[in-house]
Design a protein around this motif. Structure first.
Motif, mmCIF file in Angstrom:
data_model
loop_
_atom_site.group_PDB
_atom_site.id
_atom_site.type_symbol
_atom_site.label_atom_id
_atom_site.label_comp_id
_atom_site.label_asym_id
_atom_site.label_seq_id
_atom_site.Cartn_x
_atom_site.Cartn_y
_atom_site.Cartn_z
ATOM 1 N N ARG A 33 -29.369 -32.252 -20.005
ATOM 2 C CA ARG A 33 -28.850 -31.224 -20.067
ATOM 3 C C ARG A 33 -30.011 -30.178 -20.138
ATOM 4 O O ARG A 33 -30.603 -30.103 -21.368
ATOM 5 N N HIS A 37 -25.070 -25.141 -17.901
ATOM 6 C CA HIS A 37 -24.009 -24.224 -16.977
ATOM 7 C C HIS A 37 -23.476 -24.941 -15.689
ATOM 8 O O HIS A 37 -22.904 -24.484 -15.005
ATOM 9 N N PHE A 39 -21.259 -26.230 -13.129
ATOM 10 C CA PHE A 39 -19.879 -25.934 -12.930
ATOM 11 C C PHE A 39 -18.861 -27.036 -12.807
ATOM 12 O O PHE A 39 -17.642 -26.855 -12.867
ATOM 13 N N SER A 43 -23.466 -31.992 -16.959
ATOM 14 C CA SER A 43 -24.487 -32.092 -17.908
ATOM 15 C C SER A 43 -23.889 -32.565 -19.311
ATOM 16 O O SER A 43 -24.424 -32.437 -20.560
ATOM 17 N N CYS A 92 -29.770 -15.061 -11.773
ATOM 18 C CA CYS A 92 -29.322 -13.991 -12.394
ATOM 19 C C CYS A 92 -28.684 -14.167 -13.985
ATOM 20 O O CYS A 92 -29.177 -13.608 -14.905
ATOM 21 N N GLY A 100 -31.784 -26.998 -14.043
ATOM 22 C CA GLY A 100 -30.742 -27.024 -13.112
ATOM 23 C C GLY A 100 -30.993 -26.189 -11.800
ATOM 24 O O GLY A 100 -30.428 -26.439 -10.795
ATOM 25 N N LEU A 103 -33.604 -27.526 -9.600
ATOM 26 C CA LEU A 103 -33.329 -28.751 -8.791
ATOM 27 C C LEU A 103 -32.239 -28.643 -7.835
ATOM 28 O O LEU A 103 -32.238 -29.322 -6.959
ATOM 29 N N GLY A 153 -29.340 -31.132 -9.638
ATOM 30 C CA GLY A 153 -30.230 -31.970 -10.885
ATOM 31 C C GLY A 153 -29.415 -33.384 -11.084
ATOM 32 O O GLY A 153 -28.250 -33.659 -10.619
ATOM 33 N N GLY A 154 -30.116 -34.004 -11.995
ATOM 34 C CA GLY A 154 -29.654 -35.288 -12.723
ATOM 35 C C GLY A 154 -29.456 -36.359 -11.675
ATOM 36 O O GLY A 154 -28.778 -37.454 -11.881
ATOM 37 N N GLY A 157 -34.426 -38.473 -12.259
ATOM 38 C CA GLY A 157 -35.163 -38.888 -13.274
ATOM 39 C C GLY A 157 -34.622 -37.589 -14.296
ATOM 40 O O GLY A 157 -34.255 -36.527 -13.780
ATOM 41 N N VAL A 158 -35.320 -37.518 -15.341
ATOM 42 C CA VAL A 158 -35.405 -36.231 -16.318
ATOM 43 C C VAL A 158 -36.752 -35.605 -16.177
ATOM 44 O O VAL A 158 -37.749 -36.023 -16.489
ATOM 45 N N ASN A 356 -25.721 -26.269 -6.093
ATOM 46 C CA ASN A 356 -25.611 -25.632 -7.559
ATOM 47 C C ASN A 356 -24.298 -25.067 -7.787
ATOM 48 O O ASN A 356 -23.872 -24.566 -8.983
HETATM 49 C C1 LIG Z 1 -23.279 -17.532 -15.359
HETATM 50 C C2 LIG Z 1 -23.823 -18.107 -14.356
HETATM 51 C C3 LIG Z 1 -24.805 -17.654 -13.526
HETATM 52 C C4 LIG Z 1 -25.232 -18.266 -12.457
HETATM 53 N N1 LIG Z 1 -26.204 -17.240 -11.447
HETATM 54 C C5 LIG Z 1 -27.058 -18.105 -10.408
HETATM 55 C C6 LIG Z 1 -27.773 -17.350 -9.634
HETATM 56 O O1 LIG Z 1 -28.014 -16.193 -9.996
HETATM 57 N N2 LIG Z 1 -28.190 -18.221 -8.820
HETATM 58 C C7 LIG Z 1 -28.422 -19.356 -8.692
HETATM 59 O O2 LIG Z 1 -28.637 -20.086 -7.752
HETATM 60 N N3 LIG Z 1 -27.433 -20.091 -9.409
HETATM 61 C C8 LIG Z 1 -26.713 -19.439 -10.325
HETATM 62 N N4 LIG Z 1 -25.644 -20.161 -11.097
HETATM 63 C C9 LIG Z 1 -25.436 -21.642 -10.818
HETATM 64 C C10 LIG Z 1 -26.505 -22.446 -11.576
HETATM 65 O O3 LIG Z 1 -27.807 -22.547 -10.901
HETATM 66 C C11 LIG Z 1 -26.244 -24.012 -11.724
HETATM 67 O O4 LIG Z 1 -24.811 -23.993 -12.581
HETATM 68 C C12 LIG Z 1 -27.308 -24.751 -12.424
HETATM 69 O O5 LIG Z 1 -27.080 -26.156 -12.323
HETATM 70 C C13 LIG Z 1 -27.458 -24.680 -13.976
HETATM 71 O O6 LIG Z 1 -28.467 -25.123 -14.508
HETATM 72 P P1 LIG Z 1 -28.513 -25.401 -16.112
HETATM 73 O O7 LIG Z 1 -29.860 -26.284 -16.357
HETATM 74 O O8 LIG Z 1 -28.103 -24.180 -16.893
HETATM 75 O O9 LIG Z 1 -27.288 -26.280 -16.321
HETATM 76 P P2 LIG Z 1 -27.092 -27.859 -16.706
HETATM 77 O O10 LIG Z 1 -25.462 -28.054 -16.795
HETATM 78 O O11 LIG Z 1 -27.669 -28.288 -17.891
HETATM 79 O O12 LIG Z 1 -27.773 -28.602 -15.452
HETATM 80 C C14 LIG Z 1 -27.053 -29.026 -14.296
HETATM 81 C C15 LIG Z 1 -27.415 -30.149 -13.668
HETATM 82 O O13 LIG Z 1 -28.905 -30.380 -13.508
HETATM 83 C C16 LIG Z 1 -29.150 -31.576 -14.572
HETATM 84 N N5 LIG Z 1 -30.097 -31.409 -15.198
HETATM 85 C C17 LIG Z 1 -30.473 -30.416 -16.227
HETATM 86 N N6 LIG Z 1 -31.609 -30.366 -16.623
HETATM 87 C C18 LIG Z 1 -32.203 -31.326 -15.989
HETATM 88 C C19 LIG Z 1 -33.462 -31.854 -15.983
HETATM 89 N N7 LIG Z 1 -34.539 -31.530 -16.828
HETATM 90 N N8 LIG Z 1 -33.843 -32.880 -15.175
HETATM 91 C C20 LIG Z 1 -32.939 -33.643 -14.486
HETATM 92 N N9 LIG Z 1 -31.830 -32.870 -14.341
HETATM 93 C C21 LIG Z 1 -31.427 -31.782 -15.126
HETATM 94 C C22 LIG Z 1 -27.829 -31.679 -15.171
HETATM 95 O O14 LIG Z 1 -27.804 -33.166 -15.571
HETATM 96 C C23 LIG Z 1 -26.705 -31.134 -14.331
HETATM 97 O O15 LIG Z 1 -26.488 -32.191 -13.294
HETATM 98 C C24 LIG Z 1 -25.179 -19.563 -12.361
HETATM 99 C C25 LIG Z 1 -24.358 -20.329 -13.118
HETATM 100 C C26 LIG Z 1 -23.852 -19.611 -13.914
HETATM 101 C C27 LIG Z 1 -22.887 -20.164 -14.977
#
Ligand SMILES: Cc1cc2nc3c(=O)[nH]c(=O)nc-3n(C[C@H](O)[C@H](O)[C@H](O)COP(=O)(O)OP(=O)(O)OC[C@H]3O[C@@H](n4cnc5c(N)ncnc54)[C@H](O)[C@@H]3O)c2cc1C
Length: 396
Positions: A33, A37, A39, A43, A92, A100, A103, A153-154, A157-158, A356
């Motif tokens: 995680r 975020h 959707f 995570s 944003c 996330g 990736l 993502g995910g 690997g991590v 994403n």
């Molecule tokens: C309020 C909001 C605004 C957004 N704005 C944008 C935007 O402007 N542009 C855009 O392109 N997208 C946007 N998004 C979408 C966003 O890019 C994705 O939701 C993204 O996956 C979020 O990454 P996270 O690390 O916050 O989420 P997480 O839920 O933590 O991770 C997303 C996925 O990646 C995996 N992951 C996380 N960290 C790692 C890691 N270190 N190694 C391997 N896998 C990992 C997780 O297991 C999961 O599968 C937005 C989403 C929200 C909710």
């Protein structure tokens, strides 16, 4: 899915390695995680959540290379880079995780000029399923590095550390224009033919929103790397000068200006890319369906083109390099309109979906997210995670 059995708060790469060893020993499902975020809730798990938020260090070398811990969030990234006059094209939401976002691609207000966030990734450190720690870039583990840039993502690997080539932080013109709801049809049609071909310095998103009992909101939101005068001229076909709010500021402040103080509502989102404009009949049908009694509904249209499309589809894992715009249908979690609206537009969409914005309802998710890159991604998976230790619905 129930609550996670364990949440491992990682503060070092060693913690990540030990978290993976614990998962292998217990057989529990593990997910990384970052910002949390996703959707599709990927995570989270009823097994082990590997929370990387403690790995959020950011440093910038003299040559502009930024080394960013995988737990960093966008607000922290922009502000740390701002202190040394640098930035990266990224998204944003201030609490969105850099891991996330990168990736899966990374779309944002500098993207038409400079490309996806993942296009600026130059290396990463990854802990693999067997606990080994590898560095990857163009020369070391190049196939893994290829797969990390845009498959979502995910998968393999991590990731613990991401390294980016940064840009000098530009001055930018914040732009917002509220247009009359009665003009929605005309504005959507004009935006589709104009925004994806606008100069790359200009990124203008269109939001058409309905709330029960209120008139339709039609808003242009964006950023321009041009000064106010030329920006106003470029927008004149849509906007009366008096309706346009333009403000020149450093890019990191412009990002803050778009932060929503109301926080995150519980929403459902479906989306699709379009490589050509929707026909007038489809635009009319979409707008007709938008009105309703089930809370706020939004159609968000993001302009692509520009630098997004100047990279070959197979140069990175991100396959969507020939699209004009991305259409999001965003509504309350239980609002059936989200599916209805998606179905209205779908016949004219390209069938491609941004990784994403994962969509559990897709029929052929592999083609939608990965198109011609899917077979190569499967080979990367086979090399780096043959036992599918990292797994979820719609994983490669
Ligand atoms: C309020 C909001 C605004 C957004 N704005 C944008 C935007 O402007 N542009 C855009 O392109 N997208 C946007 N998004 C979408 C966003 O890019 C994705 O939701 C993204 O996956 C979020 O990454 P996270 O690390 O916050 O989420 P997480 O839920 O933590 O991770 C997303 C996925 O990646 C995996 N992951 C996380 N960290 C790692 C890691 N270190 N190694 C391997 N896998 C990992 C997780 O297991 C999961 O599968 C937005 C989403 C929200 C909710």
């Amino acid at each position: 899915m129930g609550e996670p059995k364990y949440v491992v708060q990682c503060r070092s790469v060693k913690d990540v390695v030990e978290g993976l060893a614990f998962a292998r020993a217990t057989g529990e499902h593990l997910v990384p995680r970052g910002g949390g975020h996703c959707f599709a809730g990927r995570s989270s798990t009823d097994g082990i959540v590997l929370d990387l938020s403690g790995l959020d260090g950011i440093s910038v070398a003299a040559d502009g290379t930024a080394t960013i811990g995988a737990g960093a969030r966008l607000a922290g990234v922009y502000s740390a880079l701002h202190t040394v006059g640098r930035t990266i094209p990224a998204g944003c939401g201030p609490t969105v995780g850099i891991a996330g976002l990168t990736l899966g691609g990374g779309i944002g207000l500098l993207g038409r000029k400079y490309g996806l966030t993942c296009d600026h990734l130059i290396g990463a450190q990854v802990v693999l399923a067997d606990g080994s720690v590898v560095e990857c870039d163009q020369n070391r583990e190049p196939e893994l590095f290829w797969g990390l840039r845009g498959a979502g993502g995910g998968q393999f690997g991590v990731v613990t550390v991401l390294r980016f080539a940064t840009l000098p932080e530009p001055m930018a013109t914040y732009l917002v224009a509220r247009l009359p709801g009665t003009a929605a049809e005309e504005v959507v049609s004009a935006w589709q033919t104009w925004a994806p071909d606008a100069p790359d310095d200009l990124t203008v998103k269109l939001v058409v929103a309905s709330e029960p009992g209120l008139p339709l909101e039609v808003t242009l939101i964006g950023a321009s790397l041009l000064a106010e005068g030329p920006t106003r001229e470029l927008l004149q076909e849509f906007v009366e000068p008096s309706a346009l709010d333009l403000r020149r500021m450093p890019y990191s402040l412009l990002k803050e200006a778009f932060d929503d103080p109301r926080g995150l509502p519980a929403i459902r989102l479906r989306s699709e890319y379009f490589s050509q404009s929707m026909t007038p009949g489809t635009v009319t049908a979409l707008l007709g369906a938008l009105d309703g009694a089930d809370g706020r509904r939004e159609l968000n249209l993001h302009a692509m083109g520009g630098a997004y499309n100047q990279v070959a589809e197979d140069a990175t894992a991100f396959a969507h390099r020939n699209e004009r715009f991305l259409l999001e249908h965003v509504g309350a979690v239980c609002d059936p309109w989200v599916d209805d609206s998606w179905r209205i537009a779908h016949p004219e969409g390209s069938g491609r979906v941004y990784p994403n914005f994962p969509d559990p309802a897709l029929d052929d998710w592999a083609a939608a997210y990965h198109a011609g890159n899917y077979q190569r991604l499967k080979a990367v998976k086979q090399t780096y995670d043959p036992d599918r230790f990292f797994d979820f619905n719609q994983a490669v």
